[in-house]
Design an enzyme around this catalytic site. Sequence first.
Site, mmCIF file in Angstrom:
data_model
loop_
_atom_site.group_PDB
_atom_site.id
_atom_site.type_symbol
_atom_site.label_atom_id
_atom_site.label_comp_id
_atom_site.label_asym_id
_atom_site.label_seq_id
_atom_site.Cartn_x
_atom_site.Cartn_y
_atom_site.Cartn_z
ATOM 1 N N THR A 133 43.500 -73.166 31.098
ATOM 2 C CA THR A 133 44.360 -72.688 30.213
ATOM 3 C C THR A 133 45.910 -73.241 30.593
ATOM 4 O O THR A 133 46.278 -73.887 31.456
ATOM 5 C CB THR A 133 44.828 -71.078 30.579
ATOM 6 O OG1 THR A 133 46.021 -70.544 29.992
ATOM 7 C CG2 THR A 133 45.020 -70.885 32.028
ATOM 8 N N GLU A 135 48.652 -72.111 30.861
ATOM 9 C CA GLU A 135 49.422 -71.399 32.037
ATOM 10 C C GLU A 135 49.396 -71.911 33.209
ATOM 11 O O GLU A 135 49.973 -71.620 34.220
ATOM 12 C CB GLU A 135 49.044 -69.999 32.076
ATOM 13 C CG GLU A 135 48.962 -68.922 30.890
ATOM 14 C CD GLU A 135 50.539 -68.742 30.618
ATOM 15 O OE1 GLU A 135 51.352 -68.549 31.646
ATOM 16 O OE2 GLU A 135 51.086 -68.540 29.476
ATOM 17 N N TYR A 156 47.132 -65.037 37.462
ATOM 18 C CA TYR A 156 46.138 -65.278 36.344
ATOM 19 C C TYR A 156 46.197 -66.954 36.328
ATOM 20 O O TYR A 156 44.962 -67.624 36.399
ATOM 21 C CB TYR A 156 46.457 -65.031 34.834
ATOM 22 C CG TYR A 156 45.836 -65.746 33.748
ATOM 23 C CD1 TYR A 156 44.384 -65.447 33.446
ATOM 24 C CD2 TYR A 156 46.362 -66.487 32.755
ATOM 25 C CE1 TYR A 156 43.870 -66.122 32.657
ATOM 26 C CE2 TYR A 156 45.789 -67.044 31.746
ATOM 27 C CZ TYR A 156 44.345 -66.697 31.533
ATOM 28 O OH TYR A 156 43.842 -67.447 30.525
ATOM 29 N N LYS A 160 42.883 -69.266 37.478
ATOM 30 C CA LYS A 160 42.214 -70.366 36.453
ATOM 31 C C LYS A 160 42.442 -71.763 36.982
ATOM 32 O O LYS A 160 41.664 -72.544 36.699
ATOM 33 C CB LYS A 160 43.038 -70.405 35.059
ATOM 34 C CG LYS A 160 42.790 -69.221 34.456
ATOM 35 C CD LYS A 160 41.307 -69.292 33.651
ATOM 36 C CE LYS A 160 40.813 -68.419 32.469
ATOM 37 N NZ LYS A 160 39.387 -68.694 32.027
#
Length: 341
Positions: A133, A135, A156, A160
Site C-alpha cells: 500500500t 500508506e 496499518y 503492511k
Amino acid sequence: MAQRALITGITGQDGSYLAELLLQKDYEVHGVVRRASTMNRGRIDHLQHAHPSHAEGSRFVLHYGDMTDSGGLNRLVKLVRPGEIYNLAAQSHVHISFDQPEYTGDADGLGTTRLLEAIRTAGLPTRFYQASTSEMFGLTPPPQNESTPFHPRSPYAVAKLYAHWMTVNYREAHGLFACSGILFNHESPRRGENFVSRKITRGIAQILAGKTDKLRLGNLDAKRDWGHARDYVEAMWLMLQQDDPDDYVIATGVMRSVRDFLIAAFTMAGLDWEKYVVIDEAYLRPADHELRGDASKAAKNLGWKPQTSFDGLVYEMLEHDMTLEGVDPAKHLRKPAGKAS
C-alpha cells in the site's frame, strides 16, 4: 487445464473485481472467506460459487480460512495447489488500526508470512502477489515510486511494510516468484462504507433520499491519489504474468484532497456541500500525509495505465449509491463535462 488461482480477501472490493477478471480469463478461482455469524458476501454473490465439498466442478469455489491460522493456510495451499495466489486479505482501515494495532499486525503482517511459508514448504511453483500500500510511504514527500524511502505513519502501514519486506525476502532468499503491488488509493461502488470516498457518495445519496441532512467528515485537506479498483486489479494480474518477479507502484499520478473529492461529488449531485458537511474530530487521524504515485515503471514494464477518469469514478459511485438509497440518478446526477484524470 485451466489456470488455478487462490484469492485471500475475496469478499472485499479488490477481491471481487479480481475474481471477475480471472473468471473472464477462464481461471478456476478459489477464494478464502472468514467464518462469521453474519454473511459478508454481497460483493461476490452475483458470481456462481460452490463449497469445496460440492461435486459439480464449479470454477469459483470458496473455502473457510483466516490469515491468523497458519495450519489452515498450509492445508489450503496444499489442497488447492494454486498456480497463483493473490493475498488481498487485511485489516485495511487506517484509522481502525490505531485502535487495533496488535490485530492489524497479526493479520496484515504475520498473515502474509504464514502464507509465504505455506508456499515455500509445499514446494509448489506458485506465483505470489502481495497487496502492499502507498500508506507505507507515509511522511516521505510525493511523488513516490519504487525507490522512494518508506516512512509509515500508522499501525496499518507498519504491518503492511513488514509484509512487503517479507515478500521481498522470500523472493531473494528462497527464490519464490513473489511480487508486491504498491497500490495507491483505489475506490469503486464496492468500497467499504467507512472509507471517506464512499462516506461522501453514500452520504449524498442519503441526503437526497431525505434520510439525513448532515455528512460528518474528518480532515478535508488530506491529499491522496485516487483511481478505480477495477483498473488496479488488472495490474495485479499483469505482475504475475511477467518473466521475472518485481514490485510495482500502481497509481494515477494525480493528487487531490478530500475537499476536491467532496466538491466534485456534491457538484455532480447539484448540491452545495457547505450546507451539509460537518467537520467531526472523531474522524481525524492521529497522523496524516500526502500521497501521489509515479507508476511509470508499471507503464513501461507491464503496459498498464488507468482507464477510468477521476470524474468517471465519482459519477459511478454516486450513481450506485443513489440507486441503493432509492433515488433516481437520472433526476439528480449531472454527467461530468470532461474526462480529465
